[in-house]
Design an enzyme around this catalytic site. Structure first.
Site, PDB file in Angstrom:
ATOM      1  N   GLU A  33     -56.460  19.679  11.118  1.00 51.85           N
ATOM      2  CA  GLU A  33     -57.588  18.867  10.672  1.00 51.85           C
ATOM      3  C   GLU A  33     -58.115  18.053  11.841  1.00 51.85           C
ATOM      4  O   GLU A  33     -57.418  17.162  12.332  1.00 51.85           O
ATOM      5  CB  GLU A  33     -57.148  17.920   9.562  1.00 51.85           C
ATOM      6  CG  GLU A  33     -56.581  18.589   8.336  1.00 51.85           C
ATOM      7  CD  GLU A  33     -55.642  17.648   7.558  1.00 51.85           C
ATOM      8  OE1 GLU A  33     -56.114  16.644   7.021  1.00 51.85           O
ATOM      9  OE2 GLU A  33     -54.440  17.925   7.517  1.00 51.85           O
ATOM     10  N   HIS A  54     -57.439  10.511   2.075  1.00 51.10           N
ATOM     11  CA  HIS A  54     -58.503  11.512   1.952  1.00 51.10           C
ATOM     12  C   HIS A  54     -59.648  11.083   1.024  1.00 51.10           C
ATOM     13  O   HIS A  54     -60.109  11.856   0.180  1.00 51.10           O
ATOM     14  CB  HIS A  54     -57.913  12.838   1.462  1.00 51.10           C
ATOM     15  CG  HIS A  54     -57.019  13.517   2.458  1.00 51.10           C
ATOM     16  ND1 HIS A  54     -57.144  13.355   3.815  1.00 51.10           N
ATOM     17  CD2 HIS A  54     -55.967  14.372   2.289  1.00 51.10           C
ATOM     18  CE1 HIS A  54     -56.227  14.082   4.450  1.00 51.10           C
ATOM     19  NE2 HIS A  54     -55.494  14.696   3.553  1.00 51.10           N
ATOM     20  N   GLN A  98     -54.939  16.426  13.169  1.00 48.91           N
ATOM     21  CA  GLN A  98     -53.772  16.283  12.302  1.00 48.91           C
ATOM     22  C   GLN A  98     -53.150  17.656  12.146  1.00 48.91           C
ATOM     23  O   GLN A  98     -53.786  18.568  11.618  1.00 48.91           O
ATOM     24  CB  GLN A  98     -54.198  15.740  10.924  1.00 48.91           C
ATOM     25  CG  GLN A  98     -53.051  15.425   9.982  1.00 48.91           C
ATOM     26  CD  GLN A  98     -52.421  14.058  10.226  1.00 48.91           C
ATOM     27  OE1 GLN A  98     -52.948  13.253  10.987  1.00 48.91           O
ATOM     28  NE2 GLN A  98     -51.296  13.791   9.587  1.00 48.91           N
ATOM     29  N   HIS A 143     -60.031  20.681   5.220  1.00 48.85           N
ATOM     30  CA  HIS A 143     -58.585  20.750   4.975  1.00 48.85           C
ATOM     31  C   HIS A 143     -58.135  22.184   4.667  1.00 48.85           C
ATOM     32  O   HIS A 143     -57.354  22.406   3.738  1.00 48.85           O
ATOM     33  CB  HIS A 143     -58.240  19.800   3.823  1.00 48.85           C
ATOM     34  CG  HIS A 143     -56.852  19.261   3.849  1.00 48.85           C
ATOM     35  ND1 HIS A 143     -55.740  20.056   3.701  1.00 48.85           N
ATOM     36  CD2 HIS A 143     -56.397  18.005   4.008  1.00 48.85           C
ATOM     37  CE1 HIS A 143     -54.659  19.299   3.750  1.00 48.85           C
ATOM     38  NE2 HIS A 143     -55.024  18.036   3.944  1.00 48.85           N
ATOM     39  N   SER A 144     -58.609  23.152   5.457  1.00 48.33           N
ATOM     40  CA  SER A 144     -58.147  24.533   5.238  1.00 48.33           C
ATOM     41  C   SER A 144     -56.683  24.682   5.638  1.00 48.33           C
ATOM     42  O   SER A 144     -56.241  24.120   6.645  1.00 48.33           O
ATOM     43  CB  SER A 144     -58.994  25.500   6.065  1.00 48.33           C
ATOM     44  OG  SER A 144     -60.265  25.615   5.473  1.00 48.33           O
ATOM     45  N   TYR A 145     -55.955  25.446   4.817  1.00 43.28           N
ATOM     46  CA  TYR A 145     -54.565  25.791   5.139  1.00 43.28           C
ATOM     47  C   TYR A 145     -54.593  27.214   5.685  1.00 43.28           C
ATOM     48  O   TYR A 145     -54.944  28.147   4.960  1.00 43.28           O
ATOM     49  CB  TYR A 145     -53.702  25.807   3.874  1.00 43.28           C
ATOM     50  CG  TYR A 145     -53.344  24.472   3.279  1.00 43.28           C
ATOM     51  CD1 TYR A 145     -54.316  23.668   2.670  1.00 43.28           C
ATOM     52  CD2 TYR A 145     -52.018  24.026   3.249  1.00 43.28           C
ATOM     53  CE1 TYR A 145     -53.978  22.465   2.082  1.00 43.28           C
ATOM     54  CE2 TYR A 145     -51.674  22.826   2.661  1.00 43.28           C
ATOM     55  CZ  TYR A 145     -52.649  22.047   2.085  1.00 43.28           C
ATOM     56  OH  TYR A 145     -52.316  20.865   1.499  1.00 43.28           O
ATOM     57  N   ASP A 185     -46.590  16.237  10.268  1.00 39.74           N
ATOM     58  CA  ASP A 185     -47.730  15.671   9.548  1.00 39.74           C
ATOM     59  C   ASP A 185     -48.232  14.530  10.424  1.00 39.74           C
ATOM     60  O   ASP A 185     -48.140  13.360  10.064  1.00 39.74           O
ATOM     61  CB  ASP A 185     -47.289  15.174   8.167  1.00 39.74           C
ATOM     62  CG  ASP A 185     -48.475  14.926   7.233  1.00 39.74           C
ATOM     63  OD1 ASP A 185     -49.630  15.000   7.701  1.00 39.74           O
ATOM     64  OD2 ASP A 185     -48.231  14.642   6.046  1.00 39.74           O
ATOM     65  N   ASN A 187     -57.545  11.425   5.897  1.00 33.86           N
ATOM     66  CA  ASN A 187     -56.218  10.842   6.120  1.00 33.86           C
ATOM     67  C   ASN A 187     -56.126   9.401   5.578  1.00 33.86           C
ATOM     68  O   ASN A 187     -56.915   9.008   4.729  1.00 33.86           O
ATOM     69  CB  ASN A 187     -55.748  10.959   7.572  1.00 33.86           C
ATOM     70  CG  ASN A 187     -54.237  11.109   7.601  1.00 33.86           C
ATOM     71  OD1 ASN A 187     -53.514  10.136   7.470  1.00 33.86           O
ATOM     72  ND2 ASN A 187     -53.758  12.334   7.706  1.00 33.86           N
ATOM     73  N   ARG A 188     -55.152   8.645   6.065  1.00 37.04           N
ATOM     74  CA  ARG A 188     -54.746   7.423   5.366  1.00 37.04           C
ATOM     75  C   ARG A 188     -55.361   6.146   5.920  1.00 37.04           C
ATOM     76  O   ARG A 188     -55.576   6.034   7.128  1.00 37.04           O
ATOM     77  CB  ARG A 188     -53.212   7.301   5.402  1.00 37.04           C
ATOM     78  CG  ARG A 188     -52.536   8.391   4.602  1.00 37.04           C
ATOM     79  CD  ARG A 188     -51.024   8.363   4.729  1.00 37.04           C
ATOM     80  NE  ARG A 188     -50.437   9.410   3.885  1.00 37.04           N
ATOM     81  CZ  ARG A 188     -50.411  10.711   4.220  1.00 37.04           C
ATOM     82  NH1 ARG A 188     -50.892  11.122   5.376  1.00 37.04           N
ATOM     83  NH2 ARG A 188     -49.898  11.596   3.390  1.00 37.04           N
TER      84      ARG A 188
HETATM   85  C1  GLA Z   1     -52.903  15.652   4.969  1.00 38.93           C
HETATM   86  C2  GLA Z   1     -51.932  14.556   5.029  1.00 38.93           C
HETATM   87  C3  GLA Z   1     -50.669  15.011   4.441  1.00 38.93           C
HETATM   88  C4  GLA Z   1     -50.873  15.513   3.042  1.00 38.93           C
HETATM   89  C5  GLA Z   1     -51.845  16.603   3.029  1.00 38.93           C
HETATM   90  C6  GLA Z   1     -52.118  17.055   1.623  1.00 38.93           C
HETATM   91  O1  GLA Z   1     -52.656  16.618   5.893  1.00 38.93           O
HETATM   92  O2  GLA Z   1     -51.721  14.046   6.318  1.00 38.93           O
HETATM   93  O3  GLA Z   1     -49.744  13.969   4.444  1.00 38.93           O
HETATM   94  O4  GLA Z   1     -51.357  14.486   2.262  1.00 38.93           O
HETATM   95  O5  GLA Z   1     -53.023  16.159   3.650  1.00 38.93           O
HETATM   96  O6  GLA Z   1     -50.981  17.234   0.885  1.00 38.93           O
END
Ligand code: GLA
Length: 359
Positions: A323, A122, A295, A192-194, A258, A96-97
Site C-alpha cells: 500500500e 482506513h 505499507q 488495498h489490493s492483496y 505490517d 492506515n491508523r
Molecule cells: C492494513 C493494516 C493492517 C490490516 C489490514 C487489513 O494493511 O496495516 O494492520 O488492518 O490493513 O486487515
C-alpha cells in the site's frame, strides 16, 4: 441529411455505450453498483466495481500460459458486503491508523470513529471502501471515479471532492488520485489490493521474493501505531533492499509484516519503490509511486474464514499488500511528511503496478 447525421450520431453513442457497458453488480443503500472491465492488448483484464472502487480481479497469463487472477477478490457483490478486510479497495479519507482516532489541526481537535481497538483505521466505519463511487468516465482501458466525502464524515473536517482514475495498459495498472477540500483536513489515499502472483490463493505468499527500496522503516507499538522513530532496516528482518523471500525472516517479526517503509525516493516523484516476483508463475510486479511510504502487509489477519468465489479458504498469508501511502498516524507525528490539505490546494498522487511474466 441532418436526420441521417443525427441517427448516425445516436447509433454511435449507443454502440459506444454497449461497447463500454458494464454489468450490474447489485445495489447498496438504493444506489446501483456496476462492474467495469478494462483490457489491454495482451488480453489481460482488470475488473473494478463502483462499490469502494474495488479491483475485484486482475487476470493475466503465467509462464505456462495459464490464465488466473493475481489479486484476491470475489465475483459478486455479496462477498464484499460481508466486509472482507479491504480486498482491492480504495482507502480513505486516511489510509492506515490514526492513534486513538484523534488529531489537532489549526488548534481544533477532531475525534474520528475508532474501528480498530482504540485506533482509527482506513477511514473509519464507513470508509471510501464501503461507499458507492460515481463513474465519470469509462473506456476500454480506463475508469474514472468520484466521491464527495461530507464535512464531518467519520469525524473528518471539510467537504472533500475525490477523483480516482484507473488506467490499464500493457505495462500494468496506474492509479491517479486527486482531491480538493473546502476546509483544512488530512488525507492519505491508497489501494488495498492483496497480491498473490501464483494466481492460486491456496498457495501462500511466503515464497514470493520481495525488494523494497527503503533503508528505513517506522517501528510500531503493540497497537501498530508508529513509535515516531525512523529506524534503519540494516541487520533486521525489514531489510528488503535486496530481494528476500517473504517467509525467510517472518518468524522473527511478531505477528508478521505490517509495517510502513520509508522509501529512499525523492519527494513527490514517481519512482520504482518495490519489486515482487513469484518463481513458478514467472510473474514479476513493480510498484511505482509518488508517495513517501509503503505499507507492506503480509496478510497476517487472514485466517481461512473467508472463502473466495471459487470456494478457496483464504488462509493466513494468502495474499500480501503493498500500500503506497504517507506514514501511519502522520497527523500526530510532526516529524513525518505532512498529510494536511488546505482549501486552494490540490492533492495529487500516482501509483503504478507494472506486471510482466518472465518466460
Ligand atoms: C492494513 C493494516 C493492517 C490490516 C489490514 C487489513 O494493511 O496495516 O494492520 O488492518 O490493513 O486487515
Amino acid at each position: 441529411m441532418k436526420n441521417i447525421l443525427l441517427a448516425m450520431a445516436l447509433l454511435t453513442a449507443a454502440c459506444n455505450q454497449a461497447n463500454h457497458d458494464n454489468d450490474s453488480f447489485g445495489e447498496v443503500n438504493g444506489k446501483k453498483v456496476s462492474l467495469y472491465v478494462l483490457t489491454n492488448s495482451k488480453g489481460d483484464t482488470v475488473k473494478i466495481t463502483s462499490y469502494g472502487g474495488i479491483v475485484t480481479s486482475w487476470t493475466n497469463t503465467d509462464k505456462q500460459g495459464k490464465k488466473s487472477s493475481i489479486v484476491l477478490g470475489f465475483d459478486s457483490l455479496s462477498g464484499y458486503l460481508a466486509k472482507p478486510p479491504y480486498f482491492g479497495a480504495l482507502i480513505g479519507r486516511y489510509g492506515n491508523r490514526i492513534a486513538k482516532g484523534k488529531f489537532t489541526l489549526d488548534s481544533s481537535t477532531y475525534t474520528l470513529a475508532t474501528n480498530n481497538g482504540v485506533n482509527h483505521l482506513h477511514g473509519g466505519i464507513t470508509g471510501f471502501d464501503k461507499v458507492v463511487w460515481d463513474v465519470t468516465e469509462h473506456t476500454d482501458s480506463s475508469l474514472s471515479l468520484s466521491y464527495v466525502s461530507k464535512d464531518g464524515e467519520e469525524g473528518y473536517p471539510g467537504n472533500l471532492q475525490v477523483k480516482v482514475k484507473y488506467s490499464f495498459s500493457d505495462e500494468g495498472l496506474k492509479i491517479e488520485y486527486d482531491a480538493t477540500t473546502d476546509k483544512a483536513t488530512v488525507i492519505n489515499l491508497t489501494n488495498h489490493s492483496y497480491f498473490n502472483l501464483s494466481g492460486n490463493p491456496s498457495n501462500n505468499i511466503l515464497g514470493h521474493q520481495l525488494t523494497i527500496m527503503a533503508d528505513h522503516y517506522t517501528p510500531v507499538d503493540s497497537t501498530l501505531i508508529p513509535t515516531g522513530e525512523i529506524k534503519a532496516v540494516a541487520g533486521t528482518p525489514f531489510d528488503f533492499t535486496t530481494a528476500h523471500a517473504i517467509g525467510e525472516r517472518i518468524d522473527s517479526v511478531p505477528g508478521g509484516y505490517d509495517h510502513n517503509f520509508v522509501l529512499n525516493k525523492k519527494d513527490n516523484q514517481l519512482e520504482k519503490v518495490a519489486e515482487l516476483s513469484e518463481p513458478t508463475s514467472g510473474r514479476h510486479l513493480e510498484v511505482w509511486t509518488m508517495e513517501p511510504g509503503l505499507q507492506f502487509y503480509s496478510g497476517n489477519f487472514l485466517d481461512g474464514t473467508i472463502h473466495n468465489s471459487q470456494g478457496i479458504a483464504l488462509q493466513k498469508h494468502a495474499g500480501l499488500c503493498l500500500e503506497t501511502q504517507h506514514f501511519p498516524n502522520s497527523p500526530n507525528q510532526p516529524n513525518f511528511p505532512t498529510v494536511v490539505l488546505r482549501p486552494g490546494q490540490t492533492y495529487h498522487t500516482v501509483t503504478e503496478y507494472k506486471l510482466n511474466t518472465v518466460k
